[in-house]
Design a protein around this motif. Structure first.
Motif, PDB file in Angstrom:
ATOM      1  N   GLU A 113       0.841  -1.198   0.000  1.00 56.62           N
ATOM      2  CA  GLU A 113       0.000   0.000   0.000  1.00 56.62           C
ATOM      3  C   GLU A 113       0.879   1.251   0.000  1.00 56.62           C
ATOM      4  OE1 GLU A 113      -4.188   0.722   2.042  1.00 56.62           O
ATOM      5  OE2 GLU A 113      -2.569   0.811   3.520  1.00 56.62           O
ATOM      6  N   LEU A 114       1.877   1.279   0.879  1.00 55.71           N
ATOM      7  CA  LEU A 114       2.784   2.430   0.956  1.00 55.71           C
ATOM      8  C   LEU A 114       3.641   2.538  -0.302  1.00 55.71           C
ATOM      9  CD1 LEU A 114       3.846   2.127   4.696  1.00 55.71           C
ATOM     10  CD2 LEU A 114       2.539   4.005   3.682  1.00 55.71           C
ATOM     11  N   LEU A 117       1.625   4.092  -3.091  1.00 59.43           N
ATOM     12  CA  LEU A 117       1.452   5.526  -2.860  1.00 59.43           C
ATOM     13  C   LEU A 117       2.731   6.297  -3.213  1.00 59.43           C
ATOM     14  CD1 LEU A 117      -0.591   5.523   0.472  1.00 59.43           C
ATOM     15  CD2 LEU A 117      -1.410   6.053  -1.828  1.00 59.43           C
ATOM     16  N   THR A 118       3.886   5.705  -2.901  1.00 62.43           N
ATOM     17  CA  THR A 118       5.156   6.342  -3.266  1.00 62.43           C
ATOM     18  C   THR A 118       5.306   6.423  -4.781  1.00 62.43           C
ATOM     19  OG1 THR A 118       6.260   5.608  -1.238  1.00 62.43           O
ATOM     20  CG2 THR A 118       7.669   6.165  -3.099  1.00 62.43           C
ATOM     21  N   LEU A 119       4.951   5.347  -5.469  1.00 62.04           N
ATOM     22  CA  LEU A 119       5.055   5.338  -6.930  1.00 62.04           C
ATOM     23  C   LEU A 119       4.101   6.368  -7.547  1.00 62.04           C
ATOM     24  CD1 LEU A 119       5.256   1.479  -7.531  1.00 62.04           C
ATOM     25  CD2 LEU A 119       7.112   3.136  -7.758  1.00 62.04           C
ATOM     26  N   LEU A 120       2.909   6.469  -6.997  1.00 58.27           N
ATOM     27  CA  LEU A 120       1.944   7.449  -7.505  1.00 58.27           C
ATOM     28  C   LEU A 120       2.413   8.870  -7.210  1.00 58.27           C
ATOM     29  CD1 LEU A 120      -1.288   5.547  -6.457  1.00 58.27           C
ATOM     30  CD2 LEU A 120      -0.604   6.070  -8.809  1.00 58.27           C
ATOM     31  N   GLN A 121       3.078   9.059  -6.072  1.00 59.63           N
ATOM     32  CA  GLN A 121       3.642  10.367  -5.748  1.00 59.63           C
ATOM     33  C   GLN A 121       4.714  10.753  -6.766  1.00 59.63           C
ATOM     34  OE1 GLN A 121       5.599  10.418  -1.960  1.00 59.63           O
ATOM     35  NE2 GLN A 121       6.259  12.538  -2.125  1.00 59.63           N
ATOM     36  N   ARG A 122       5.540   9.789  -7.122  1.00 57.12           N
ATOM     37  CA  ARG A 122       6.605  10.065  -8.102  1.00 57.12           C
ATOM     38  C   ARG A 122       6.042  10.388  -9.475  1.00 57.12           C
ATOM     39  NH1 ARG A 122      10.454   4.945  -6.372  1.00 57.12           N
ATOM     40  NH2 ARG A 122      11.074   5.774  -4.329  1.00 57.12           N
ATOM     41  N   GLN A 123       4.874   9.825  -9.773  1.00 61.00           N
ATOM     42  CA  GLN A 123       4.232  10.089 -11.060  1.00 61.00           C
ATOM     43  C   GLN A 123       3.356  11.345 -11.010  1.00 61.00           C
ATOM     44  OE1 GLN A 123       4.709   8.397 -13.935  1.00 61.00           O
ATOM     45  NE2 GLN A 123       6.284   7.222 -12.861  1.00 61.00           N
ATOM     46  N   LEU A 135      -5.811  -0.956   7.969  1.00 61.47           N
ATOM     47  CA  LEU A 135      -5.082  -1.727   8.971  1.00 61.47           C
ATOM     48  C   LEU A 135      -4.994  -0.919  10.257  1.00 61.47           C
ATOM     49  CD1 LEU A 135      -3.342  -4.324   9.440  1.00 61.47           C
ATOM     50  CD2 LEU A 135      -1.364  -2.921   8.817  1.00 61.47           C
ATOM     51  N   GLU A 136      -5.358  -1.544  11.374  1.00 58.56           N
ATOM     52  CA  GLU A 136      -5.319  -0.850  12.664  1.00 58.56           C
ATOM     53  C   GLU A 136      -3.978  -1.104  13.349  1.00 58.56           C
ATOM     54  OE1 GLU A 136      -9.682  -0.068  14.188  1.00 58.56           O
ATOM     55  OE2 GLU A 136      -9.156  -2.168  14.437  1.00 58.56           O
ATOM     56  N   ASP A 137      -2.955  -0.438  12.841  1.00 54.98           N
ATOM     57  CA  ASP A 137      -1.614  -0.542  13.395  1.00 54.98           C
ATOM     58  C   ASP A 137      -1.049   0.873  13.503  1.00 54.98           C
ATOM     59  OD1 ASP A 137       1.008  -2.034  13.965  1.00 54.98           O
ATOM     60  OD2 ASP A 137       1.553  -0.743  12.275  1.00 54.98           O
ATOM     61  N   PRO A 138      -0.678   1.325  14.711  1.00 53.10           N
ATOM     62  CA  PRO A 138      -0.220   2.713  14.886  1.00 53.10           C
ATOM     63  C   PRO A 138       0.930   3.109  13.977  1.00 53.10           C
ATOM     64  CG  PRO A 138      -0.615   1.670  17.018  1.00 53.10           C
ATOM     65  CD  PRO A 138      -0.727   0.595  15.982  1.00 53.10           C
ATOM     66  N   THR A 139       1.879   2.200  13.764  1.00 54.40           N
ATOM     67  CA  THR A 139       3.023   2.516  12.915  1.00 54.40           C
ATOM     68  C   THR A 139       2.586   2.735  11.473  1.00 54.40           C
ATOM     69  OG1 THR A 139       4.507   1.216  14.334  1.00 54.40           O
ATOM     70  CG2 THR A 139       5.273   1.702  12.105  1.00 54.40           C
ATOM     71  N   HIS A 140       1.702   1.848  10.986  1.00 55.07           N
ATOM     72  CA  HIS A 140       1.228   1.980   9.612  1.00 55.07           C
ATOM     73  C   HIS A 140       0.347   3.213   9.463  1.00 55.07           C
ATOM     74  CE1 HIS A 140       0.189   0.825   5.565  1.00 55.07           C
ATOM     75  NE2 HIS A 140      -1.092   0.848   5.855  1.00 55.07           N
ATOM     76  N   ILE A 141      -0.472   3.505  10.457  1.00 57.00           N
ATOM     77  CA  ILE A 141      -1.327   4.687  10.395  1.00 57.00           C
ATOM     78  C   ILE A 141      -0.480   5.948  10.299  1.00 57.00           C
ATOM     79  CG2 ILE A 141      -2.946   6.103  11.724  1.00 57.00           C
ATOM     80  CD1 ILE A 141      -4.133   3.468  12.804  1.00 57.00           C
TER      81      ILE A 141
END
Length: 353
Positions: A113-114, A117-123, A135-141
């Motif tokens: 997922e990340l 998003l990085t690839l789409l940011q570069r484009q 996903l309910e994970d603080p680090t991923h959020i």
């Protein structure tokens, strides 16, 4: 502070020319060097052509649609509806103002997922639509919030479809969240009204928002009539697929032979539950009622037709597409809750006796 090509070169311990060759792919570079450059690009979150002031805002014709599994009708319907809105707009521009929608299949992986998003940011994507539960994970959020903020700062329209708002993030244009709690509660209330008191629950992955919200609705209905779910004995977690429904239902029947109903996390899981019930020599709904969630196209054609909760997947996807394109105004506060409707069909009936 904008990361430059020179910054990447310094991190990778190569010349700026080597970084350019790796990113453009127009000159042979040793594999170890290429890997070092790409690692530096990821670590620094470098965006190609980022220093140019003329590219500070998103200007491309690309729109990214992130899904967990494009083969799952839940995601396919939303993605298809969004793509129709994205690709069918009229206006001026090189290709009439339309955008190119690209579906990115994450497989449920937070890392993928990340990465997308990085690839789409570069484009320099014009918009990004994220579908399905989070996903309910603080680090991923935290990582998601930071990534979406960078996208929004570059001019990308970010829309959430079928997932709750991202905590602490102001980068999202709109969040279209399904009323999974309300739908889960109404589904279990239907079974309780029929007379069921021993209800097994086949839940999705424990770490997903969709799973938690639907299960909370189920438990709220039980609590309202003085029952408890007992979490362990009458709930089994697993993936959102048919095999999980089959195996979890067998486990529920082993734990509670007096079970009279099974609620599945979604319609695909419910198909597996139905198969398990039949393989045990039991009839639906005479011996055990089975219910699903989502009202996917096949649910009405199941035998017997599946009781489920209808989510307006196509309508939500189309609205997300319009929000991404800026052809529809965001809801008040940027958040809209989409109602879920109970569809009572032949797979549920009063328990025997």
């Amino acid at each position: 502070m904008t990361v430059t090509l020179a910054d990447v070169a310094a991190r990778a311990r190569v010349s700026p020319a080597t970084v350019s060759r790796v990113l453009n792919g127009n000159y042979p570079v040793a594999a170890t060097t290429r890997e070092r450059v790409l690692r530096a690009v990821d670590e620094l979150d470098y965006v190609l052509n980022g220093p140019a002031s003329s590219l500070a805002a998103a200007t491309s014709d690309l729109v990214g649609i992130l899904v967990n599994d494009i083969a799952d009708p839940f995601f396919g319907i939303m993605a298809g509806a969004a793509q129709t809105e994205i690709g069918g707009q009229e206006g001026s521009g090189r290709a009439g103002g339309e955008k190119l929608a690209v579906v990115c299949n994450t497989g449920g992986s937070p890392e993928r997922e990340l990465t997308y998003l990085t690839l789409l940011q570069r484009q320099r994507a014009a918009a990004v639509i994220l579908t399905g539960g989070a996903l309910e994970d603080p680090t991923h959020i935290a990582a998601m919030s930071a990534k979406l903020t960078k996208l929004a700062d570059a001019g990308t329209h970010v829309v959430l479809c079928g997932r709750p708002p991202l905590p602490g993030s102001s980068a999202v244009v709109a969040s279209l969240a399904f009323d999974n709690r309300g739908g889960g509660r109404r589904l279990t209330e239907h079974l309780l009204a029929l007379g069921h008191r021993r209800i097994g629950y086949v839940a999705g992955p424990a770490e997903r928002t969709t799973t938690r919200h639907r299960l909370e609705g189920h438990r709220a209905a039980l609590t309202a009539v003085g029952l408890t779910d007992d979490q362990g004995p009458l709930t089994v977690h697993g993936p959102y697929d048919r095999r999980s429904g089959y195996e979890a239902t067998l486990e529920l029947l082993r734990r509670a032979p007096d079970l009279t109903a099974v609620v599945a996390a979604n319609d695909t899981v419910a198909l597996g539950a139905c198969a398990a019930v039949r393989d045990q020599g039991l009839r639906i709904p005479q011996d055990i009622s089975v219910a699903g969630f989502d009202d996917l196209p096949f649910s009405v054609d199941a035998v017997p037709a599946l009781t489920t909760v209808r989510l307006p997947l196509y309508e939500a996807g189309a609205r997300a597409g319009r929000l991404a394109m800026g052809t529809e105004a965001p809801p008040p506060g940027g958040i809209a809750t989409i109602a879920a409707e109970l569809m009572a069909r032949a797979s549920t009936a009063p328990p025997r006796g």
